[in-house]
Motif scaffolding. Structure first.
Motif, PDB file in Angstrom:
ATOM      1  N   ARG A  60      -3.514 -15.046   3.680  1.00  0.00           N
ATOM      2  CA  ARG A  60      -4.087 -16.381   3.872  1.00  0.00           C
ATOM      3  C   ARG A  60      -5.272 -16.653   2.950  1.00  0.00           C
ATOM      4  O   ARG A  60      -5.605 -17.795   2.692  1.00  0.00           O
ATOM      5  CB  ARG A  60      -4.537 -16.560   5.322  1.00  0.00           C
ATOM      6  N   ASN A  61      -5.910 -15.613   2.481  1.00  0.00           N
ATOM      7  CA  ASN A  61      -7.080 -15.762   1.619  1.00  0.00           C
ATOM      8  C   ASN A  61      -6.633 -16.198   0.217  1.00  0.00           C
ATOM      9  O   ASN A  61      -6.173 -15.406  -0.579  1.00  0.00           O
ATOM     10  CB  ASN A  61      -7.859 -14.453   1.554  1.00  0.00           C
ATOM     11  N   GLU A  62      -6.790 -17.469  -0.054  1.00  0.00           N
ATOM     12  CA  GLU A  62      -6.358 -18.055  -1.339  1.00  0.00           C
ATOM     13  C   GLU A  62      -7.139 -17.485  -2.518  1.00  0.00           C
ATOM     14  O   GLU A  62      -6.692 -17.579  -3.658  1.00  0.00           O
ATOM     15  CB  GLU A  62      -6.524 -19.577  -1.298  1.00  0.00           C
ATOM     16  N   ASN A  63      -8.308 -16.910  -2.269  1.00  0.00           N
ATOM     17  CA  ASN A  63      -9.140 -16.387  -3.355  1.00  0.00           C
ATOM     18  C   ASN A  63      -8.649 -15.037  -3.867  1.00  0.00           C
ATOM     19  O   ASN A  63      -9.090 -14.586  -4.920  1.00  0.00           O
ATOM     20  CB  ASN A  63     -10.595 -16.258  -2.903  1.00  0.00           C
ATOM     21  N   LEU A  64      -7.778 -14.384  -3.110  1.00  0.00           N
ATOM     22  CA  LEU A  64      -7.266 -13.078  -3.536  1.00  0.00           C
ATOM     23  C   LEU A  64      -6.049 -13.257  -4.432  1.00  0.00           C
ATOM     24  O   LEU A  64      -5.145 -14.026  -4.122  1.00  0.00           O
ATOM     25  CB  LEU A  64      -6.893 -12.229  -2.321  1.00  0.00           C
ATOM     26  N   SER A  65      -6.035 -12.522  -5.520  1.00  0.00           N
ATOM     27  CA  SER A  65      -4.899 -12.589  -6.434  1.00  0.00           C
ATOM     28  C   SER A  65      -3.708 -11.831  -5.842  1.00  0.00           C
ATOM     29  O   SER A  65      -3.866 -11.009  -4.931  1.00  0.00           O
ATOM     30  CB  SER A  65      -5.266 -11.963  -7.779  1.00  0.00           C
ATOM     31  N   THR A  66      -2.540 -12.114  -6.364  1.00  0.00           N
ATOM     32  CA  THR A  66      -1.340 -11.408  -5.926  1.00  0.00           C
ATOM     33  C   THR A  66      -1.497  -9.911  -6.157  1.00  0.00           C
ATOM     34  O   THR A  66      -1.062  -9.104  -5.339  1.00  0.00           O
ATOM     35  CB  THR A  66      -0.105 -11.941  -6.685  1.00  0.00           C
ATOM     36  N   GLU A  67      -2.157  -9.557  -7.243  1.00  0.00           N
ATOM     37  CA  GLU A  67      -2.361  -8.138  -7.556  1.00  0.00           C
ATOM     38  C   GLU A  67      -3.212  -7.450  -6.491  1.00  0.00           C
ATOM     39  O   GLU A  67      -2.895  -6.344  -6.039  1.00  0.00           O
ATOM     40  CB  GLU A  67      -3.028  -8.002  -8.925  1.00  0.00           C
ATOM     41  N   VAL A  68      -4.273  -8.102  -6.057  1.00  0.00           N
ATOM     42  CA  VAL A  68      -5.150  -7.531  -5.029  1.00  0.00           C
ATOM     43  C   VAL A  68      -4.398  -7.386  -3.704  1.00  0.00           C
ATOM     44  O   VAL A  68      -4.495  -6.360  -3.029  1.00  0.00           O
ATOM     45  CB  VAL A  68      -6.427  -8.387  -4.855  1.00  0.00           C
ATOM     46  N   ILE A  69      -3.630  -8.402  -3.359  1.00  0.00           N
ATOM     47  CA  ILE A  69      -2.861  -8.333  -2.109  1.00  0.00           C
ATOM     48  C   ILE A  69      -1.798  -7.251  -2.209  1.00  0.00           C
ATOM     49  O   ILE A  69      -1.562  -6.517  -1.242  1.00  0.00           O
ATOM     50  CB  ILE A  69      -2.243  -9.706  -1.771  1.00  0.00           C
ATOM     51  N   THR A  70      -1.154  -7.127  -3.362  1.00  0.00           N
ATOM     52  CA  THR A  70      -0.148  -6.074  -3.568  1.00  0.00           C
ATOM     53  C   THR A  70      -0.790  -4.701  -3.404  1.00  0.00           C
ATOM     54  O   THR A  70      -0.210  -3.814  -2.769  1.00  0.00           O
ATOM     55  CB  THR A  70       0.510  -6.204  -4.956  1.00  0.00           C
ATOM     56  N   GLN A  71      -1.985  -4.514  -3.939  1.00  0.00           N
ATOM     57  CA  GLN A  71      -2.695  -3.243  -3.789  1.00  0.00           C
ATOM     58  C   GLN A  71      -3.011  -2.965  -2.327  1.00  0.00           C
ATOM     59  O   GLN A  71      -2.866  -1.831  -1.855  1.00  0.00           O
ATOM     60  CB  GLN A  71      -3.977  -3.242  -4.624  1.00  0.00           C
ATOM     61  N   HIS A  72      -3.420  -3.989  -1.606  1.00  0.00           N
ATOM     62  CA  HIS A  72      -3.722  -3.814  -0.179  1.00  0.00           C
ATOM     63  C   HIS A  72      -2.445  -3.451   0.588  1.00  0.00           C
ATOM     64  O   HIS A  72      -2.456  -2.549   1.430  1.00  0.00           O
ATOM     65  CB  HIS A  72      -4.365  -5.069   0.402  1.00  0.00           C
TER      66      HIS A  72
END
Length: 141
Positions: A60-72
């Motif tokens: 939901r956090n629009e400020n996070l990039s796809t890369e950051v979310i993928t890492q998480h």
């Protein structure tokens, strides 16, 4: 490149009047999907709601990039993999966990479909591509 429906069937897009996959490849995909679904049903019960809710907040956090979310997502899958029986291949467990997490997130917040799907595909391409190719090759032999 053939589209896959949630029930495992092709979307109905045809090239020159023929299906995009040869029947043997389609059978292989169905066999693998059935095996993964069975494992996923077992894992589904083990994943706690707080893990899913944490991932939902990241998506939901629009400020996070796809890369950051993928890492998480990768971190979460690795953590969950530690609780899987050691007799299962780690890559198989990671693949199924990623798919089960995706399903659970989308059941919680369907509006995240596009972002969650793209992130999951990205994760699988980065982390599990070779395993998926080997799994398909093993079934066809």
């Amino acid at each position: 490149d053939d589209e896959l429906q949630t029930d495992g069937n092709r979307s109905g897009h045809f090239q020159n009047g023929e299906s995009g996959l040869a029947p043997t490849n389609e059978d292989v995909i169905r066999i693998i999907a059935a095996q993964l679904a069975e494992i996923g049903d077992q894992f589904d019960k083990e994943i706690q709601a707080r893990v899913v809710n944490d991932l939902v907040q990241h998506f939901r956090n629009e400020n996070l990039s796809t890369e950051v979310i993928t890492q998480h997502m990768s971190r979460v899958v690795r953590e969950l993999t530690r609780s899987i029986p050691s007799d299962m291949e780690q890559e198989k467990a990671m693949l199924v966990l990623a798919m089960v997490l995706t399903k659970k997130i989308l059941n919680t917040v369907p509006s995240l479909l596009h972002r969650v799907f793209n992130t999951t595909v990205n994760y699988m391409n980065q982390q599990l591509h070779n395993y998926i190719v080997e799994m398909v090759s093993a079934v066809t032999q």
